[in-house]
Scaffold this active site. Structure first.
Site, PDB file in Angstrom:
ATOM      1  N   ARG B 123      67.686  36.372  20.582  1.00 41.56           N
ATOM      2  CA  ARG B 123      68.352  37.523  21.128  1.00 41.56           C
ATOM      3  C   ARG B 123      68.062  38.928  20.494  1.00 41.56           C
ATOM      4  NH1 ARG B 123      72.789  34.454  22.126  1.00 41.56           N
ATOM      5  NH2 ARG B 123      72.567  33.013  24.233  1.00 41.56           N
ATOM      6  N   LYS B 145      57.784  49.646  24.600  1.00 33.78           N
ATOM      7  CA  LYS B 145      57.412  48.772  25.557  1.00 33.78           C
ATOM      8  C   LYS B 145      56.633  47.515  25.001  1.00 33.78           C
ATOM      9  CE  LYS B 145      56.661  51.697  29.650  1.00 33.78           C
ATOM     10  NZ  LYS B 145      55.488  52.001  30.683  1.00 33.78           N
ATOM     11  N   GLU B 187      43.217  56.979  25.526  1.00 31.65           N
ATOM     12  CA  GLU B 187      44.555  57.246  25.680  1.00 31.65           C
ATOM     13  C   GLU B 187      44.748  58.544  25.140  1.00 31.65           C
ATOM     14  OE1 GLU B 187      47.458  55.719  27.085  1.00 31.65           O
ATOM     15  OE2 GLU B 187      46.209  53.735  27.862  1.00 31.65           O
ATOM     16  N   LYS B 229      53.787  61.694  22.773  1.00 32.98           N
ATOM     17  CA  LYS B 229      54.563  60.580  23.450  1.00 32.98           C
ATOM     18  C   LYS B 229      55.982  60.256  22.925  1.00 32.98           C
ATOM     19  CE  LYS B 229      53.813  55.735  24.943  1.00 32.98           C
ATOM     20  NZ  LYS B 229      53.253  54.455  24.779  1.00 32.98           N
ATOM     21  N   GLU B 239      62.282  54.628  30.961  1.00 30.22           N
ATOM     22  CA  GLU B 239      61.242  54.919  32.202  1.00 30.22           C
ATOM     23  C   GLU B 239      62.091  55.358  33.537  1.00 30.22           C
ATOM     24  OE1 GLU B 239      58.304  52.001  32.314  1.00 30.22           O
ATOM     25  OE2 GLU B 239      56.797  53.469  32.648  1.00 30.22           O
ATOM     26  N   ARG B 243      59.065  59.886  31.861  1.00 28.33           N
ATOM     27  CA  ARG B 243      58.096  59.012  31.156  1.00 28.33           C
ATOM     28  C   ARG B 243      56.784  58.283  32.039  1.00 28.33           C
ATOM     29  NH1 ARG B 243      60.016  54.269  27.009  1.00 28.33           N
ATOM     30  NH2 ARG B 243      57.999  53.322  26.677  1.00 28.33           N
ATOM     31  N   ASN B 247      51.943  57.195  32.645  1.00 29.65           N
ATOM     32  CA  ASN B 247      50.809  56.007  33.137  1.00 29.65           C
ATOM     33  C   ASN B 247      49.861  56.678  34.133  1.00 29.65           C
ATOM     34  OD1 ASN B 247      52.074  53.672  32.558  1.00 29.65           O
ATOM     35  ND2 ASN B 247      53.869  54.148  33.757  1.00 29.65           N
ATOM     36  N   HIS B 250      46.660  54.912  35.122  1.00 24.23           N
ATOM     37  CA  HIS B 250      47.394  53.596  34.874  1.00 24.23           C
ATOM     38  C   HIS B 250      47.034  52.642  36.039  1.00 24.23           C
ATOM     39  CE1 HIS B 250      47.793  54.632  30.563  1.00 24.23           C
ATOM     40  NE2 HIS B 250      47.951  53.596  30.219  1.00 24.23           N
ATOM     41  N   HIS B 254      45.280  49.514  35.972  1.00 25.71           N
ATOM     42  CA  HIS B 254      45.628  48.180  35.879  1.00 25.71           C
ATOM     43  C   HIS B 254      45.006  47.517  36.999  1.00 25.71           C
ATOM     44  CE1 HIS B 254      49.652  49.102  33.842  1.00 25.71           C
ATOM     45  NE2 HIS B 254      48.710  48.887  32.943  1.00 25.71           N
ATOM     46  N   HIS B 267      41.685  47.680  28.057  1.00 25.26           N
ATOM     47  CA  HIS B 267      42.491  48.654  28.832  1.00 25.26           C
ATOM     48  C   HIS B 267      42.153  50.024  28.721  1.00 25.26           C
ATOM     49  CE1 HIS B 267      46.285  50.038  30.013  1.00 25.26           C
ATOM     50  NE2 HIS B 267      46.461  50.696  28.983  1.00 25.26           N
TER      51      HIS B 267
END
Lengths: 361, 361
Positions: B123, B145, B187, B229, B239, B243, B247, B250, B254, B267
């Site tokens: 955990r 992330k 990016e 960022k 997010e 935030r 994206n 993206h 994606h 990517h």
């Protein structure tokens, strides 16, 4: 609806209510405030779905959500990565989004896996716990511990993740096998032993009522257990210190479960026996008096829980305890009892640990 | 050591530094403050370990920790539950405890998987990011992330989990294939486009220096990208709103990655093309002027990134975008450009989305 009691778990913005009472699964009003998105996925198992699935779906129907159900195989043996992935498959298959609410309908295994799936799906979606076993009502529904087992250790992979609400339906315990009821009583005994001598005495006086599944006794037992655990967790959400006392009986207990193979003994059965072993070690190290140890053994016996440990061999026990999450660099930390309501956390000399292991078999 | 720059990500008790400079992987002093326990597990891949594994292990040697290394197969195709489980197997096999530090040595796939493993193992255990690609230095090492892909969607399973530190070694980019360098520049372009018109102009003026991997230009690009960022993430760690602008490019990107199969396009390549598509949609909806769209296309081209989308068919694109994490109840949210440094998030009429898809192929 009979008298319903609510215990609030105070965790700031992650605070949530635990509703305790009979026949709560069918109450639409208990679910409505906690479902914000347009869809719900119920995660349950092949034993519980036929018993309470339709009741829950009927309670959700007036909310006009898209409701889907994932039925997992039943049992601790399925608390693994493969079964977890079945939840992800179902969520993605039904196009669940970031606001989809997961509802865990079942015992601790369902609660732990559903909570972990909720923690991870799209990096976190809301979930509601509907625990249907005494063990999960008093234990795994409070504290935000979620996760799965690994072949080399129990609950090794998981997250701290809090539900939106817990709905603990005492009525669901009517269908619980006696062995599972006893396993839940083990955690009730543990909670009294570590934190509240008065509650421990109450358990001794009411053990037969609990064994008979009397609603008033069960409601009180769940309420007090949740209050105590909620208080401990509120002081130590991430298990930095105090919270470790909740693992009384679990160091030995986890070794029993892992050594026999998960599912052979129920978790609560292993904790019952583990408490007896921890009390034995407490006496050997001079922390606890013999009369208190005897009281603990007697109430564990009265709850129809095992007090004799399986013969795994001392070396195997030590090896299993060394990979416990509480161990650091191989050093085992034991949670021991000084008196009812007072614990200490300590390492222990090998000789005394071996003596306890020898005496327990 | 050449000049080192440090960007601090301000997240309260989860704040951490990003150190940027040449030849940092071998610097013991950068790792020492962030390793509290007695053991370290390096997670890397079969491409990066032969290049920088020994340098990192030599840097750790003076700290007298138990150091083990897990070498995963290289590539986005392996960013899945099975590979993640290899990390858990290795951690449990080496008896890693709650204070074991994980070090991610590699690109975004290694960083995302190692971070997620760190979030879940017992955990949560500490981890350090050592990103060795430009993309991971500017993107996945900032923001917490972590996660893995699912056959039905990219990064669908994961956690928000912050590292103890990020050590971005510009020197490691010398061994980066040109195609991967360009993917990282995508990016950088994105960051300028959404947040800082001045930085966008700087990128236009320095694109050839970045293409040539000049250290001073790379250090500045990584520094500004991380600062921007970090500022966005500090305002919106989970997010909830702001935030989402990160994206940009993206949503389409994606869909390209998922539609072709992860790993076919890098990517950053998909994001490069996705930005061109998002700019096209921005113009069609009247938000962006044509001259700005042209500037964006030109700099994407100058970075040797693709600007033509693969022909998956419009229906397939829409279907893939509907399962994107940003979608809610099937409604796609697009991050569009108003001008350099200013974005808006909106749904878009089907006709314009289809026109953009038709124009992009």
């Amino acid at each position: 609806m009979d008298r319903m009691i609510t215990v609030n778990v105070e965790l700031g913005e992650r605070a949530y209510p635990i509703h305790i009472g009979a026949d709560l699964i069918g109450q639409t009003a208990l679910f409505a405030p906690h479902i914000a998105g347009s869809s719900v996925t119920i995660v349950t198992n092949s034993t519980v779905d036929p018993l309470y699935g339709d009741t829950l779906r009927a309670a959700l129907a007036p909310l006009n959500k898209q409701v889907s159900t994932v039925v997992l195989p039943d049992g601790e043996a399925h608390k693994n990565l493969e079964t977890l992935n079945l939840i992800f498959d179902a969520l993605l298959g039904s196009r669940a989004d970031r606001k989809t609410t997961l509802i865990a309908l079942g015992g601790g295994v369902i609660g732990d896996m559903t909570g972990f799936a909720a923690a991870c799906y799209m990096r976190g979606v809301p979930f509601i716990q509907v625990p249907t076993t005494l063990l999960s009502q008093v234990d795994s529904s409070v504290g935000g511990k979620t996760g799965i087992n690994h072949p080399l250790g129990k609950n090794m992979i998981g997250a701290f993740y809090q539900p939106q609400a817990v709905i603990a339906d005492i009525g669901a315990l009517r269908t619980l096998p006696g062995r599972e009821l006893a396993a839940g009583v083990a955690e009730v005994i543990k909670t009294g032993a570590i934190a509240d001598a008065g509650f421990f005495s109450w358990i001794e006086a009411n053990i037969e009522a609990l064994n008979r599944c009397e609603p008033a006794a069960l409601t009180e037992a769940v309420k007090r257990s949740c209050e105590i655990k909620a208080s401990v967790v509120a002081q130590d959400e991430r298990e930095g210190g105090l919270r470790a006392i909740l693992n009384f009986g679990h160091t030995f207990g986890h070794a029993i479960e892992a050594g026999l193979g998960y599912g052979e003994w129920l978790h609560g059965e292993a904790v019952g026996c583990g408490m007896v072993m921890a009390a034995d070690l407490s006496v050997r190290l001079g922390h606890l008096d013999e009369a208190s140890r005897k009281r603990l053994v007697d109430v564990v016996l009265a709850a129809h829980l095992p007090t004799r440990a399986p013969a795994l061999g001392a070396d195997r026990y030590v090896e299993l305890m060394q990979v416990d999450k509480k161990a650091e660099a191989g050093a085992i930390k034991f949670i021991l009892l000084k008196r009812f309501g007072e614990t200490l956390i300590t390492r222990a000399p090998d000789a005394e640990v071996h003596a306890t292991l020898a005496a327990a078999v």
